[in-house]
Design a protein around this motif. Sequence first.
Motif: not given
Length: 142
Positions: A63, A66-67, A70, A119-120, A123, A127
Amino acid sequence: VHRAWGVSLLFVVLYFVLSVVEMVNLKQNDGSWALIIASIWTGLIHLCLGVLGTFVLKRFPTSFSVGFLLGVLVVLANQNLIMFSVFSSYVQGSVRTNHVFASLGFTLFTVLAFMALLLLHFKQDVVVAPLDGKEEDDIPET
């Protein structure tokens, strides 16, 4: 998401090659040193984005990572929009090369913004929870 990232990588590599061409062109035609540095720096940052994004999506999709990806995508998309506005009106050097570089910057802005939105949206599918290292069956009873 992974296929969209592959398409994004093609644009990122093309942008890096074009940033080197733009740097050489500006250097030969006595262009601004600030824009020479900006063009090559932007190309290098995008190359790093390609490595970072591939590593995050393929090897380490937690998480946090990936954030982080972003956030980097949003920042670089905005940087591409700024590069578009700067190079589209720049008249020193080859005007044609400047416009091609600016147009590719705007295209990359849209590609990276779309990738960030994808991606958002997906997500939760990307993840993967990290493994704790111990299973319940492995814990000895006392």
